[in-house]
Design an enzyme around this catalytic site. Structure first.
Site, PDB file in Angstrom:
ATOM      1  N   HIS A 307       0.851  -1.191   0.000  1.00  0.00           N
ATOM      2  CA  HIS A 307       0.000   0.000   0.000  1.00  0.00           C
ATOM      3  C   HIS A 307       0.881   1.232   0.000  1.00  0.00           C
ATOM      4  O   HIS A 307       1.938   1.248   0.643  1.00  0.00           O
ATOM      5  CB  HIS A 307      -0.907  -0.002   1.243  1.00  0.00           C
ATOM      6  CG  HIS A 307      -2.034   0.980   1.172  1.00  0.00           C
ATOM      7  ND1 HIS A 307      -1.875   2.317   1.470  1.00  0.00           N
ATOM      8  CD2 HIS A 307      -3.336   0.828   0.821  1.00  0.00           C
ATOM      9  CE1 HIS A 307      -3.030   2.937   1.319  1.00  0.00           C
ATOM     10  NE2 HIS A 307      -3.933   2.073   0.928  1.00  0.00           N
ATOM     11  N   ASP A 364      -7.870  -3.977  -0.700  1.00  0.00           N
ATOM     12  CA  ASP A 364      -8.391  -4.143  -2.056  1.00  0.00           C
ATOM     13  C   ASP A 364      -8.388  -5.612  -2.470  1.00  0.00           C
ATOM     14  O   ASP A 364      -9.285  -6.069  -3.178  1.00  0.00           O
ATOM     15  CB  ASP A 364      -7.560  -3.326  -3.052  1.00  0.00           C
ATOM     16  CG  ASP A 364      -7.633  -1.839  -2.782  1.00  0.00           C
ATOM     17  OD1 ASP A 364      -8.749  -1.339  -2.587  1.00  0.00           O
ATOM     18  OD2 ASP A 364      -6.583  -1.188  -2.742  1.00  0.00           O
TER      19      ASP A 364
END
Length: 428
Positions: A307, A364
């Site tokens: 991330h 995600d």
């Protein structure tokens, strides 16, 4: 004792105050820089080191994997609160009492009806239209049916605008899906909870009854909570920037939806499933693609791992991983793509290359798995993200307006041509 920072340019020193947040974050306040230096500004592409505002909504520490809404840890909220409680918390600053929550929910339900003429606008889109484009357009179209601007100095006006969009947005999101799927539009059931009713609006077949599954509702509730706000990301900054011109709430939210649409932002969970589909089409050899991901000369990238902000494990991923496992177990899914996802997850968590670089599965990755298991088409993944982010966008817009922040107007460093003389067309 207050801190200051000294900037030296051409031997001349300038002193600027240091702002210290409640979590001891420090920022140099340079709002007077241009005036005191006769025109010097800073340049920071992507605003990676620039604080655009002071905010009391969300605290994020990417190095330590911390995410808190209004001081409450994301772990505790996901475990103990529902989405509507978290929405109230983000927007108004405190967790609601039971009477406050009941009134909030009832007021939202009272505003859930969408003008029938909105259906005509929806009918004008082809089935092939991307749901995010449709959702952005419908949100913007709400302005035509609610033309009066919100008086931000009136708590009552502000509250009415908030419950109105919280009531109508799930309907627009579900209708966007049903239009694409060729299903009749549905308003759901006011006797259901906010999330349960949204799922019904999405999936109820015209000839069948809807029966909710607790595991599915719980997973969706958690997903929406985890996506509800994430500090000054691209779409949130867009909402604040647009709102700073005193554009209305619906117009600002529509702009935020468009910002979220990009594959580098809200489209990431869609990219995860598309990657898994490609691996499946290639034969499903996950070890092959793990090696490709390690090869710097190979263009393949493993989507859903690591991330930009979190330099450790994404705290949201820890929470949603269990929900993903529960949903897959509850539904008894047999899906080669989901099997590939689980294999990639296992290998990444055991591979020293990924572990040493802290390239763990992120939110995600798991949200894409859940959405696929629920039968949500990949094009609807980002609209689902938008539904979750709605309370955060509202909270940020409200805070910006109540703080009477100035209109956003970044500077630039010009690198174009110097003054040139105009030439007549026959001499060019």
């Amino acid at each position: 004792m207050s801190k200051t920072a000294i900037l030296e340019i051409d031997g001349k020193k300038y002193e600027f105050p240091v702002v210290i947040g409640t979590e001891n974050e420090e920022a140099i306040d340079i709002k007077t820089l241009r005036s005191v230096t006769n025109g010097i500004t800073t340049i920071d592409p992507g605003y990676k080191n620039t604080g655009s505002c002071e905010s009391a909504i969300t605290f994020l520490n990417g190095e330590e994997g911390i995410l808190r809404y209004r001081g409450y840890s994301i772990e505790e909220l996901a475990e103990k609160a529902d989405f509507l409680e978290v929405a109230y918390l983000l927007i108004f600053g405190e967790l609601p009492t039971q009477p406050e929550l009941d009134k909030f929910h009832n007021d939202i339900k009272a505003q859930s009806h969408v003008d029938e003429d909105v259906k005509k606008i929806l009918d004008g889109f082809p089935k092939s239209a991307h749901p995010m484009g449709v959702l952005s357009s419908l949100t913007s179209a709400l302005i035509a049916f609610n033309p009066s601007s919100v008086n931000v100095d009136s708590e009552e006006d502000m509250y009415k605008a908030i419950v109105k969009i919280l009531g109508k947005f799930p309907v627009l999101t579900a209708w966007t899906h049903r239009k694409r799927a060729g299903l009749p539009l549905d308003y759901g059931d006011e006797n259901l909870g906010y999330v349960d009713n949204f799922i019904k609006m999405m999936f109820k077949k015209p000839s069948g009854d809807y029966t909710s599954k607790k595991t599915v509702v719980n997973a969706m509730d958690k997903l929406l909570i985890l996506h509800a706000d994430h500090e000054q990301n691209c779409s949130t900054s867009t909402v604040r920037m647009v709102g700073s011109s005193h554009a209305g709430l619906f117009a600002s939210l529509s702009a935020g939806i468009n910002a979220l649409w990009g594959p580098l932002h809200g489209g990431a969970n869609q990219a995860v499933i598309e990657m898994l589909e490609k691996i499946k089409e290639d034969g499903g050899d996950t070890k092959k693609f793990m090696e490709k991901a390690k090869d710097k000369d190979d263009p393949f990238r493993l989507m859903g791992f690591g991330h930009r902000v979190y330099k450790n494990f994404d705290p949201r991923a820890k929470i949603i991983k269990k929900a993903a496992d529960d949903v897959l177990a509850e539904l008894g899914m047999e899906d080669e793509v989901l099997d590939i996802a689980k294999a990639l997850e296992k290998e990444a968590l055991e591979d020293s290359y990924f572990v040493d670089r802290k390239l763990y599965p992120n939110v995600d990755f798991y949200s894409g798995i859940i959405y696929r298991a629920l039968g949500i088409p990949v094009e609807m993944f980002t609209p689902m993200f938008a539904l979750g982010r709605l309370p955060g966008w509202i909270a940020q817009w409200r805070e910006m307006r109540l703080r009477k922040e100035p209109i956003g107007r970044p500077r630039q460093v010009y690198i174009g041509e110097n003054l040139r003389q105009f030439k007549a067309i026959e001499k060019r």
